[in-house]
Structures are given as C-alpha cells and as structure tokens.
Scaffold this motif. Sequence first.
Motif, PDB file in Angstrom:
ATOM      1  N   LEU A  38       8.410  -1.018  12.168  1.00 60.27           N
ATOM      2  CA  LEU A  38       8.094  -1.709  10.926  1.00 60.27           C
ATOM      3  C   LEU A  38       7.168  -0.811  10.116  1.00 60.27           C
ATOM      4  N   THR A  39       7.639  -0.295   8.988  1.00 59.28           N
ATOM      5  CA  THR A  39       6.892   0.718   8.251  1.00 59.28           C
ATOM      6  C   THR A  39       5.865   0.110   7.301  1.00 59.28           C
ATOM      7  N   ASN A  40       4.963   0.958   6.819  1.00 61.60           N
ATOM      8  CA  ASN A  40       3.886   0.565   5.911  1.00 61.60           C
ATOM      9  C   ASN A  40       3.874   1.556   4.751  1.00 61.60           C
ATOM     10  N   LYS A  41       4.525   1.179   3.644  1.00 65.09           N
ATOM     11  CA  LYS A  41       4.711   2.120   2.546  1.00 65.09           C
ATOM     12  C   LYS A  41       4.065   1.691   1.238  1.00 65.09           C
ATOM     13  N   THR A  42       3.445   0.499   1.205  1.00 62.74           N
ATOM     14  CA  THR A  42       2.738   0.051   0.009  1.00 62.74           C
ATOM     15  C   THR A  42       1.510  -0.761   0.415  1.00 62.74           C
ATOM     16  N   LYS A  43       0.634  -0.992  -0.544  1.00 62.98           N
ATOM     17  CA  LYS A  43      -0.548  -1.811  -0.297  1.00 62.98           C
ATOM     18  C   LYS A  43      -0.186  -3.271  -0.079  1.00 62.98           C
ATOM     19  N   GLU A  44       0.981  -3.665  -0.590  1.00 65.86           N
ATOM     20  CA  GLU A  44       1.372  -5.072  -0.540  1.00 65.86           C
ATOM     21  C   GLU A  44       2.086  -5.459   0.756  1.00 65.86           C
ATOM     22  N   ASP A  45       2.387  -4.507   1.610  1.00 70.72           N
ATOM     23  CA  ASP A  45       3.105  -4.820   2.852  1.00 70.72           C
ATOM     24  C   ASP A  45       2.335  -5.826   3.692  1.00 70.72           C
ATOM     25  N   GLN A  46       3.007  -6.896   4.086  1.00 69.26           N
ATOM     26  CA  GLN A  46       2.399  -7.924   4.928  1.00 69.26           C
ATOM     27  C   GLN A  46       2.876  -7.703   6.366  1.00 69.26           C
ATOM     28  N   LEU A  47       2.283  -6.720   7.006  1.00 66.58           N
ATOM     29  CA  LEU A  47       2.775  -6.234   8.291  1.00 66.58           C
ATOM     30  C   LEU A  47       2.739  -7.297   9.378  1.00 66.58           C
ATOM     31  N   LEU A  48       1.615  -7.967   9.513  1.00 63.90           N
ATOM     32  CA  LEU A  48       1.472  -8.940  10.590  1.00 63.90           C
ATOM     33  C   LEU A  48       2.404 -10.131  10.386  1.00 63.90           C
ATOM     34  N   GLU A  49       2.561 -10.579   9.145  1.00 67.74           N
ATOM     35  CA  GLU A  49       3.462 -11.690   8.857  1.00 67.74           C
ATOM     36  C   GLU A  49       4.908 -11.294   9.151  1.00 67.74           C
ATOM     37  N   CYS A  50       5.286 -10.078   8.758  1.00 69.37           N
ATOM     38  CA  CYS A  50       6.641  -9.598   9.037  1.00 69.37           C
ATOM     39  C   CYS A  50       6.865  -9.463  10.539  1.00 69.37           C
TER      40      CYS A  50
END
Length: 274
Positions: A38-50
């Motif tokens: 699961l990548t992180n490419k913007t400030k808006e990425d909701q990693l934990l929710e995804c």
Amino acid sequence: MSSIPVSWRLELFFKSKKELQERVVPFLKENSITRVNLTNKTKEDQLLECCRIITSAVPSAQICVHYSLKWNYNQSVEQSFQAFADFCATLSEDKQSSMLLVSGGGKKRKLDSVEALQRAAACENIRAAPPIYVAFNPYFPSKADAAEERKRLTRKLDTGLVRGIYLQMGTDMEKLEQGLDFLKDVSRNQHGNPIDLFGSVFLPTKRLLAQMRFRPWNGVFLSEEYLSSVDRARAITTDILAMYSQHGVVPLVESNICTTQELRQCLDLLEARP
C-alpha cells in the motif's frame, strides 16, 4: 484461475477509498491475492483506514504499508517523529502488517529515513512495532551517489530495526548483481538474523514504456534497450527475475494489475525463466 504463487507481492493502485472498496478489494478476493503493498504518494493518503478496509475484507492479507516521511512531515522534526511513532503503534495492532519506511522523493526533509530509524532505536515502543523495511537503489550511475546510497543503508541497518530491504527497479544487470553481493555482506540485523529481500519489477506494456520514456519515475534507471519494445522489456525482466531467484529476492510487481488477463500475463512473466 489456478492457485496464485505466494512468492511475490503486488503493489496496489487506486485513487480513492471508494475505488479500493469497489474494484481493488473484490479483485484481491476473487484471485486469492493476499501479499500486497500500500503506497504513500500524497499528503492526503489515509493509509491506516485503507489498511483496515483491506484486512476487513481479506483477513489473511499481509500488507506492507509504505510510509513517506516527506508526505507525513508535520511542522518540525519532533512532531514528525511523533507522528511516525504513533503510526507504528497503531499499525502494530495488525500482526500481519509491515512497513516500508522511505524518505520520499526530491529534496530530503530534516527527518529522513536514517534519522527516523536512529531516533526510533532509542524508543522501546517502536522496537515493538511491525517489521520495518527500507529501500535500496543499486542502480545509480554516479559512483558518488552509489557510495552514498550504500552508506545510508549501512546506517539504517546499524540501528538493528530493519527487518527487510526493498530494491528499486532498474535494468543494469551488472549493478544489480553488485548490489545483491553488497546486501549479502551487510544484511544481517543486530540479532544475527538474515534480512528479507524484495525487488521491484514492472509488467511491461506499451503504455508503461511510453510513460517511463517521457515521464520517468524519480530514481528509476531504465536502459534504452528496455524502453525500445515490450518484447525486449519482458526479456530483461525475465533476466532480473532469474537473478532475484538466485539471491532469494521476492518480486514486488509495481504495475497496475486489475484484470484477470493482466494477472495472467503477470504470473506468466513471474514463472518464466531464461
């Protein structure tokens, strides 16, 4: 479709939580794909929710969540490190998840991956976090850049927190072999355990080659031969995969695989040998 081999990982591509829920998750379930990044490419990425969306639908999912210190920088080094520590604590609740810690492209922030790991080494709560992986690029054309990359990796490994290494995608086979030999020499953590190795590959398509020719990804060094045709790109990818296999490197497919046909092409490539 026949059973999916376990010795590879798939990077996920989606633009919203809705797309993740309605397209990506059903595709994972239908094809029994459980090892994903699961990548992180913007400030808006909701990693934990995804991450929660995926694991709630696919309980056996083994997710490597990428964490970019660039995109998660928060006003100061101290606040940014606390955000990283909090993220580790939350992610640790999922015993099947891991983290790929990266500085982020472009000019590095004051808190980069080396600094974050060195700070984390003194924090007992982060030592109990999920497995932390780091990135390594063996393909830098400049000797100075290559030496700096190796120096930074050594400093990361010296913290004793690194459980695995992800190799960047590239096409120079000589540099890849040299990089893998270097990793063999240095990749043991403070407990003497071997480090897990993962390596990026693309599923070559005309669209991908056009994108990489006219808007290449930062730090991805692809030869003119690779970019010349899909057939040559596939042949070079097969050589890369063969070297990965020789060195115990698990492939990470960094292409948007979202149909049964694309998955079949991907599996055919992964199973091919020169």
